[in-house]
Design a protein around this motif. Structure first.
Motif, PDB file in Angstrom:
ATOM      1  N   ASP A  83       0.837  -1.212   0.000  1.00  0.00           N
ATOM      2  CA  ASP A  83       0.000   0.000   0.000  1.00  0.00           C
ATOM      3  C   ASP A  83       0.861   1.247   0.000  1.00  0.00           C
ATOM      4  OD1 ASP A  83      -2.566  -1.397   0.271  1.00  0.00           O
ATOM      5  OD2 ASP A  83      -1.765  -1.986   2.227  1.00  0.00           O
ATOM      6  N   ILE A  84       1.900   1.205   0.824  1.00  0.00           N
ATOM      7  CA  ILE A  84       2.798   2.358   0.899  1.00  0.00           C
ATOM      8  C   ILE A  84       3.510   2.542  -0.435  1.00  0.00           C
ATOM      9  CG2 ILE A  84       4.872   3.248   2.028  1.00  0.00           C
ATOM     10  CD1 ILE A  84       3.917   1.901   4.602  1.00  0.00           C
ATOM     11  N   ASP A  85       3.935   1.437  -1.047  1.00  0.00           N
ATOM     12  CA  ASP A  85       4.594   1.515  -2.349  1.00  0.00           C
ATOM     13  C   ASP A  85       3.674   2.126  -3.399  1.00  0.00           C
ATOM     14  OD1 ASP A  85       6.848   0.460  -1.298  1.00  0.00           O
ATOM     15  OD2 ASP A  85       6.675  -1.511  -2.241  1.00  0.00           O
ATOM     16  N   ALA A  86       2.427   1.690  -3.388  1.00  0.00           N
ATOM     17  CA  ALA A  86       1.468   2.210  -4.365  1.00  0.00           C
ATOM     18  C   ALA A  86       1.272   3.715  -4.183  1.00  0.00           C
ATOM     19  CB  ALA A  86       0.124   1.485  -4.226  1.00  0.00           C
ATOM     20  N   PHE A  87       1.170   4.121  -2.926  1.00  0.00           N
ATOM     21  CA  PHE A  87       1.005   5.542  -2.642  1.00  0.00           C
ATOM     22  C   PHE A  87       2.249   6.324  -3.049  1.00  0.00           C
ATOM     23  CE2 PHE A  87       1.441   9.116   0.422  1.00  0.00           C
ATOM     24  CZ  PHE A  87       0.362   9.864  -0.020  1.00  0.00           C
ATOM     25  N   MET A  88       3.411   5.789  -2.710  1.00  0.00           N
ATOM     26  CA  MET A  88       4.658   6.483  -3.013  1.00  0.00           C
ATOM     27  C   MET A  88       4.894   6.640  -4.512  1.00  0.00           C
ATOM     28  SD  MET A  88       5.859   7.619  -0.378  1.00  0.00           S
ATOM     29  CE  MET A  88       7.193   8.265  -1.343  1.00  0.00           C
ATOM     30  N   SER A  89       4.540   5.611  -5.273  1.00  0.00           N
ATOM     31  CA  SER A  89       4.762   5.722  -6.712  1.00  0.00           C
ATOM     32  C   SER A  89       3.826   6.770  -7.304  1.00  0.00           C
ATOM     33  CB  SER A  89       4.603   4.369  -7.395  1.00  0.00           C
ATOM     34  OG  SER A  89       3.246   3.997  -7.422  1.00  0.00           O
ATOM     35  N   ALA A  90       2.614   6.873  -6.757  1.00  0.00           N
ATOM     36  CA  ALA A  90       1.691   7.917  -7.207  1.00  0.00           C
ATOM     37  C   ALA A  90       2.233   9.299  -6.846  1.00  0.00           C
ATOM     38  CB  ALA A  90       0.311   7.704  -6.579  1.00  0.00           C
ATOM     39  N   VAL A  91       2.792   9.398  -5.660  1.00  0.00           N
ATOM     40  CA  VAL A  91       3.365  10.676  -5.214  1.00  0.00           C
ATOM     41  C   VAL A  91       4.486  11.109  -6.156  1.00  0.00           C
ATOM     42  CG1 VAL A  91       4.815  11.725  -3.416  1.00  0.00           C
ATOM     43  CG2 VAL A  91       2.751  10.474  -2.781  1.00  0.00           C
ATOM     44  N   GLN A  92       5.332  10.151  -6.522  1.00  0.00           N
ATOM     45  CA  GLN A  92       6.441  10.483  -7.418  1.00  0.00           C
ATOM     46  C   GLN A  92       5.935  10.829  -8.813  1.00  0.00           C
ATOM     47  OE1 GLN A  92       9.426  10.896  -6.216  1.00  0.00           O
ATOM     48  NE2 GLN A  92       8.883  10.068  -4.205  1.00  0.00           N
ATOM     49  N   ARG A  93       4.870  10.179  -9.219  1.00  0.00           N
ATOM     50  CA  ARG A  93       4.360  10.346 -10.574  1.00  0.00           C
ATOM     51  C   ARG A  93       3.643  11.680 -10.763  1.00  0.00           C
ATOM     52  NH1 ARG A  93      -0.650   9.219 -12.222  1.00  0.00           N
ATOM     53  NH2 ARG A  93      -1.099   8.022 -10.337  1.00  0.00           N
ATOM     54  N   LEU A  94       2.911  12.118  -9.746  1.00  0.00           N
ATOM     55  CA  LEU A  94       2.061  13.306  -9.904  1.00  0.00           C
ATOM     56  C   LEU A  94       2.865  14.588  -9.756  1.00  0.00           C
ATOM     57  CD1 LEU A  94      -0.962  11.957  -7.818  1.00  0.00           C
ATOM     58  CD2 LEU A  94      -0.915  12.340 -10.300  1.00  0.00           C
ATOM     59  N   PRO A  95       2.951  15.365 -10.821  1.00  0.00           N
ATOM     60  CA  PRO A  95       3.765  16.579 -10.769  1.00  0.00           C
ATOM     61  C   PRO A  95       3.176  17.674  -9.886  1.00  0.00           C
ATOM     62  CG  PRO A  95       2.591  16.444 -12.863  1.00  0.00           C
ATOM     63  CD  PRO A  95       2.327  15.164 -12.140  1.00  0.00           C
ATOM     64  N   GLN A  96       1.881  17.593  -9.607  1.00  0.00           N
ATOM     65  CA  GLN A  96       1.262  18.597  -8.734  1.00  0.00           C
ATOM     66  C   GLN A  96       1.802  18.521  -7.312  1.00  0.00           C
ATOM     67  OE1 GLN A  96      -0.463  16.337 -10.553  1.00  0.00           O
ATOM     68  NE2 GLN A  96      -2.203  17.285 -11.623  1.00  0.00           N
ATOM     69  N   ILE A  97       2.261  17.344  -6.922  1.00  0.00           N
ATOM     70  CA  ILE A  97       2.816  17.161  -5.575  1.00  0.00           C
ATOM     71  C   ILE A  97       4.257  17.636  -5.581  1.00  0.00           C
ATOM     72  CG2 ILE A  97       3.363  15.513  -3.746  1.00  0.00           C
ATOM     73  CD1 ILE A  97       1.102  13.733  -4.834  1.00  0.00           C
ATOM     74  N   THR A  98       4.512  18.726  -4.875  1.00  0.00           N
ATOM     75  CA  THR A  98       5.870  19.279  -4.857  1.00  0.00           C
ATOM     76  C   THR A  98       6.625  18.851  -3.608  1.00  0.00           C
ATOM     77  OG1 THR A  98       5.118  21.312  -3.805  1.00  0.00           O
ATOM     78  CG2 THR A  98       5.160  21.273  -6.214  1.00  0.00           C
ATOM     79  N   GLU A  99       5.903  18.339  -2.622  1.00  0.00           N
ATOM     80  CA  GLU A  99       6.561  17.910  -1.396  1.00  0.00           C
ATOM     81  C   GLU A  99       5.707  16.848  -0.731  1.00  0.00           C
ATOM     82  OE1 GLU A  99       7.406  21.220   1.148  1.00  0.00           O
ATOM     83  OE2 GLU A  99       8.666  20.070   2.501  1.00  0.00           O
ATOM     84  N   CYS A 100       6.332  15.854  -0.159  1.00  0.00           N
ATOM     85  CA  CYS A 100       5.608  14.812   0.556  1.00  0.00           C
ATOM     86  C   CYS A 100       6.387  14.433   1.798  1.00  0.00           C
ATOM     87  CB  CYS A 100       5.392  13.586  -0.330  1.00  0.00           C
ATOM     88  SG  CYS A 100       4.651  12.184   0.548  1.00  0.00           S
TER      89      CYS A 100
END
Lengths: 151, 151
Positions: A83-100
């Motif tokens: 689950d964490i991996d899935a979330f993290m890959s989405a975080v890396q993929r989405l350019p709107q997210i500038t910080e996590c």
DNA sequence: GTTGAAACTTATTAAAC
DNA sequence: GTTTAATAAGTTTCAAC
């Protein structure tokens, strides 16, 4: 992390470079009251020791048409590695997210997100963020003003 | 903010400079597929238009002995101009506060704070932050990991 | 937009103190 | 740590295409 011993001069260098990353070595040396040669050596040492991780331009999101900045707190329903991996890959993929940030407390992750307008924000939250299976709950705070920033 | 028209080349320049702020104009030009002369002109234009607000070094707080990073949410009891001014001057004064955002939602301000250790954090919260008269309520989240950062 | 050249400013290194 | 000097590299400006 290897701990590094920094004297007052090193701290001055860091303080100046944090604000003016493209200052010339000559002006930096003059600013901190040192001659150029040891100043250059110290900067190189700070880079090699990892105190200075790199340099970057400060970009004005509004000038690029990204006028909406928000903080989004995200709680994951499942905390299994997949689950964490899935979330993290989405975080890396989405350019709107500038910080996590992974944080303790009530919520698991804090995101900084930038979008063009409120419609783009709505689409991002509904179609991207809430579409991630492990995302259980989100809370969005609009950033009204940056009152202080070291970046 | 005056809106600026950016073409694909401008966006490439911004993307590279955001990550490598001290790259030479020659290498930047090569990277984005442009000759040095117009590349330099574009960078200067982006700086003058305010798209590029400046440059800074990325400092590793842990390497400087600042190993504790937290997010602090702050609610003010009073929202009169004098209260906000008092809070803002404290924010500017306290070096532990590296970022301060005014936000909508449950809480009024979100701070990013860095301290040497938990004792320094405790002292900061109890003796500095809660000592500000207009501060009514604080909530602290320890930052466990930076999962994404554009800075 | 491109290339090329000249003038100027920095960076880097080495050698002295 | 300091200064000085020399080489190398980058920037800027100009002209011509």
């Amino acid at each position: 992390m290897t701990n590094v011993v920094l004297d007052g001069t090193d701290r001055k260098i860091v303080a100046v470079l944090a604000r003016e990353g493209r200052i010339s070595n000559l002006e930096l040396a003059d600013r901190i009251g040192l001659s150029p040669t040891p100043c250059s050596r110290r900067v190189k040492r700070l880079e090699e020791e990892g105190v200075i991780m790199g340099y970057g331009a400060r970009i004005n999101p509004a000038a690029m048409g990204q006028s909406i900045s928000v903080m989004v707190q995200v709680r994951l329903s499942q905390q299994a590695p997949a689950d964490i991996d899935a979330f993290m890959s989405a975080v890396q993929r989405l350019p709107q997210i500038t910080e996590c940030l992974l944080v303790t407390g009530d919520l698991d992750y804090v995101l900084k997100v930038q979008t063009r307008d409120v419609e783009a924000l709505r689409d991002f939250v509904l179609k991207e963020l809430k579409a991630i299976p492990s995302v259980a709950e989100t809370s969005t705070m609009l950033i009204l003003d940056v009152a202080k920033s070291t970046v």
